[in-house]
Design a protein around this motif. Structure first.
Motif, PDB file in Angstrom:
ATOM      1  N   GLY A   1      -6.021  -2.339   0.063  1.00 24.95           N
ATOM      2  CA  GLY A   1      -6.736  -2.202   1.580  1.00 24.95           C
ATOM      3  C   GLY A   1      -4.291  -1.389   2.193  1.00 24.95           C
ATOM      4  N   TYR A   2      -4.103  -1.226   1.155  1.00 26.53           N
ATOM      5  CA  TYR A   2      -2.561  -0.404   1.304  1.00 26.53           C
ATOM      6  C   TYR A   2      -2.067   0.113  -0.086  1.00 26.53           C
ATOM      7  N   ASP A   3      -0.716   0.726  -0.088  1.00 25.23           N
ATOM      8  CA  ASP A   3      -0.747   0.886  -1.508  1.00 25.23           C
ATOM      9  C   ASP A   3      -0.744   0.376  -2.546  1.00 25.23           C
ATOM     10  N   GLY A   4      -1.190   1.337  -3.533  1.00 23.15           N
ATOM     11  CA  GLY A   4      -0.602   0.802  -5.022  1.00 23.15           C
ATOM     12  C   GLY A   4       0.809   0.039  -5.674  1.00 23.15           C
ATOM     13  N   PHE A   5       0.882  -0.649  -6.250  1.00 26.27           N
ATOM     14  CA  PHE A   5       2.272  -1.347  -6.062  1.00 26.27           C
ATOM     15  C   PHE A   5       1.756  -2.198  -7.613  1.00 26.27           C
ATOM     16  N   TYR A   6       3.056  -2.321  -8.040  1.00 27.38           N
ATOM     17  CA  TYR A   6       3.428  -2.725  -9.208  1.00 27.38           C
ATOM     18  C   TYR A   6       4.336  -3.889  -9.429  1.00 27.38           C
TER      19      TYR A   6
ATOM     20  N   SER B   1       2.957  -2.838   1.044  1.00 24.50           N
ATOM     21  CA  SER B   1       2.313  -3.784  -0.510  1.00 24.50           C
ATOM     22  C   SER B   1       3.909  -3.774  -0.421  1.00 24.50           C
ATOM     23  N   SER B   2       4.224  -2.840  -0.422  1.00 20.71           N
ATOM     24  CA  SER B   2       6.381  -2.392  -0.523  1.00 20.71           C
ATOM     25  C   SER B   2       6.251  -4.069  -0.018  1.00 20.71           C
TER      26      SER B   2
ATOM     27  N   SER C   1       3.155   2.292  -8.715  1.00 28.52           N
ATOM     28  CA  SER C   1       1.805   2.873  -8.994  1.00 28.52           C
ATOM     29  C   SER C   1       1.594   2.489  -9.841  1.00 28.52           C
ATOM     30  N   ILE C   2       0.176   2.823 -10.319  1.00 28.15           N
ATOM     31  CA  ILE C   2      -0.829   1.934 -10.221  1.00 28.15           C
ATOM     32  C   ILE C   2      -1.676   2.183 -11.960  1.00 28.15           C
ATOM     33  N   LEU C   3      -0.830   2.864 -12.598  1.00 32.12           N
ATOM     34  CA  LEU C   3      -0.806   3.019 -14.123  1.00 32.12           C
ATOM     35  C   LEU C   3      -0.258   1.968 -14.883  1.00 32.12           C
ATOM     36  N   PRO C   4      -0.941   1.036 -16.258  1.00 30.21           N
ATOM     37  CA  PRO C   4      -0.363   0.012 -16.952  1.00 30.21           C
ATOM     38  C   PRO C   4       0.690  -0.107 -17.572  1.00 30.21           C
ATOM     39  N   THR C   5       0.888   1.882 -17.913  1.00 33.56           N
ATOM     40  CA  THR C   5       1.714   2.170 -18.631  1.00 33.56           C
ATOM     41  C   THR C   5       3.095   2.421 -17.897  1.00 33.56           C
TER      42      THR C   5
ATOM     43  N   SER D   1       6.584   7.398 -11.182  1.00 31.29           N
ATOM     44  CA  SER D   1       4.902   8.786 -10.957  1.00 31.29           C
ATOM     45  C   SER D   1       4.315   8.618  -8.996  1.00 31.29           C
ATOM     46  N   GLY D   2       4.386   7.412  -8.518  1.00 32.77           N
ATOM     47  CA  GLY D   2       4.215   7.607  -7.045  1.00 32.77           C
ATOM     48  C   GLY D   2       2.835   7.566  -6.826  1.00 32.77           C
ATOM     49  N   LEU D   3       1.371   7.087  -7.988  1.00 31.53           N
ATOM     50  CA  LEU D   3       0.143   7.286  -7.900  1.00 31.53           C
ATOM     51  C   LEU D   3      -0.657   6.658  -6.923  1.00 31.53           C
ATOM     52  N   GLY D   4       0.402   5.059  -6.739  1.00 33.32           N
ATOM     53  CA  GLY D   4       0.349   4.323  -5.738  1.00 33.32           C
ATOM     54  C   GLY D   4       0.680   4.826  -4.400  1.00 33.32           C
ATOM     55  N   VAL D   5       0.926   5.660  -3.947  1.00 38.11           N
ATOM     56  CA  VAL D   5       0.749   5.966  -2.257  1.00 38.11           C
ATOM     57  C   VAL D   5       1.007   7.576  -2.531  1.00 38.11           C
ATOM     58  N   LEU D   6      -0.329   8.163  -3.169  1.00 33.13           N
ATOM     59  CA  LEU D   6      -1.143   8.806  -3.153  1.00 33.13           C
ATOM     60  C   LEU D   6      -1.321   9.408  -1.314  1.00 33.13           C
ATOM     61  N   ARG D   7      -1.567   8.503  -0.849  1.00 32.15           N
ATOM     62  CA  ARG D   7      -2.215   8.692   0.818  1.00 32.15           C
ATOM     63  C   ARG D   7      -1.465   8.693   1.536  1.00 32.15           C
TER      64      ARG D   7
END
Length: 395
Positions: free
Chosen positions: A383-388, A204-205, A347-351, A297-303
């Motif tokens: 299947g990979y990190d969450g990103f925007y 994703s990165s 991050s995966i958060l719309p905010t 926040s890094g919530l997309g890379v919690l894995r």
């Protein structure tokens, strides 16, 4: 699998440093390895995997454990994995049947998925029905993904050279410079890494640099460069022709960029710390391309960074969003008219993502920009990190 007192002690000591000392997991493991130089590859793998998985499932393990003792917490984790515990004094009071009965009685999703209540509520509020699937995906162990350094080799050649080292990989569809390892390996110790043939970078990165569409000879600014992973990718896409200015407010991170660039054979990266706003203003209308891979926040890379969910608080999340807003108000002036800017987060958060971009485009600082394309990457879908990633053009 047989347990050994020295490695289990290493896990317990690491957990104490992470949760009592408030240190980051990757730094604790690095320090633990340095303190135990006689450990072999299998020992190090056991300690690293055990620590990361216990951190990942910390809330659930604490809920199931008969005490908060770190040996009990390790033992609870070990039984949850379907393993047997040796008859050690440290594990007295732990029994599989009782533990599994407790597990069956737990109903709360936040406990079962091992996440703070406030984060579970916020995630559901912002992502709706997708949150449960995303949360489950973010609790899986991340794949090791390599980015081929096309300045030195090709993906097919690197794949073959890895196989000669006993490292099997697969080519993922839709990621032209990525290789995914079939099994986790410490690739940093291979001669191929030391020769600069690849970097470890999630798939994703790897999408971020491509969104910026850099061309050889351009002047590119990576304004939140950190340790330089995306700047290196940009340099390879530019065939090491042009100029990349890697900037960051934390100058110590940029030192690593120089070392990595040397190994990768990159000569077009210049590092510059952002000490004040004057540095930004002096670069007005100077860049053909501008990358804002902002703090988040890094919530997309919690894995790969599971301790983030325990270190995050609602107030720190708010503070991060304010930093993102400030960067969007100040940094875009460095871009030339007609240039392209990419705003990205892990991050995966719309905010932190589309709402930040929408607010920027409505502001005075964003009046000359228009959105060309945006991509929301969720872990359970990719299947990979969450990103925007948002791509904008300056009129």
């Amino acid at each position: 699998m047989k347990l050994f007192p020295n490695t289990v002690s290493g896990v317990v000591s690491a957990l104490n440093d992470i949760f009592e000392g408030k240190y980051y997991t990757d730094k604790v493991i690095e320090r633990t390895f340095k303190s135990n130089p006689k450990w072999g590859a299998r020992d190090r793998a056991f300690v690293a995997e055990s620590v990361y998985e216990i951190v990942r499932w910390w809330r659930l393990i604490r809920e199931l454990s008969p005490s908060g003792d770190h040996y009990h917490l390790f033992g609870t984790y070990w039984l949850l994995q379907g393993n047997h515990l040796p008859d050690w004094e440290e594990f007295q009071g732990l029994e599989r049947t009782t533990l599994m009965e407790r597990h069956r009685r737990i109903q709360e999703r936040a406990v079962l998925e091992s996440i703070p209540d406030w984060l579970d509520e916020m995630g559901e509020g912002l992502l709706g029905e997708k949150w449960e699937k995303e949360l489950a995906s973010l609790n899986q162990q991340a794949d090791v993904v390599l980015r081929v350094n096309t300045l030195k080799t090709s993906r097919d050649i690197l794949k073959q050279k890895l196989e000669e080292q006993g490292i099997q990989s697969v080519i993922p569809e839709g990621y032209p410079e990525a290789l995914v390892l079939r099994e986790r390996k410490n690739v940093f110790r291979t001669p191929l890494f030391k020769e600069g043939l690849f970097e470890v970078q999630d798939a994703s990165s790897q999408l971020v640099a491509a969104f910026l569409d850099p061309q050889p000879g351009m002047r590119v600014i990576d304004a939140c460069a950190g340790a330089g992973g995306k700047a290196l990718h940009l340099a390879a896409m530019m065939q090491n022709k042009g100029k990349i200015l890697a900037m960051d407010v934390e100058s110590w991170k940029l030192k690593n960029t120089k070392l990595r660039a040397r190994r990768a054979g990159v000569s077009i990266i210049e590092t510059r710390p952002i000490e004040n706003n004057k540095i930004i203003k002096r670069l007005k209308d100077s860049a053909d391309r501008l990358l804002l891979d902002v703090p988040c926040s890094g919530l997309g890379v919690l894995r790969r960074n599971p301790d983030a969910k325990w270190k995050l608080q609602p107030e720190t999340l708010h503070k991060v969003q304010e930093i993102q807003k400030e960067i969007l108000q100040q940094y875009p002036l460095m871009l030339k008219p007609g240039g392209i800017m990419v705003y990205a987060t892990c991050s995966i958060l719309p905010t932190e993502n589309e709402r930040q971009v929408a607010a920027f485009l409505k502001s005075t600082a964003g009046k000359d920009f228009s959105l060309l394309e945006e991509k929301k990457v969720l872990s359970h879908e990719s299947g990979y990190d969450g990103f925007y990633i948002a791509k904008m053009i300056k009129k």
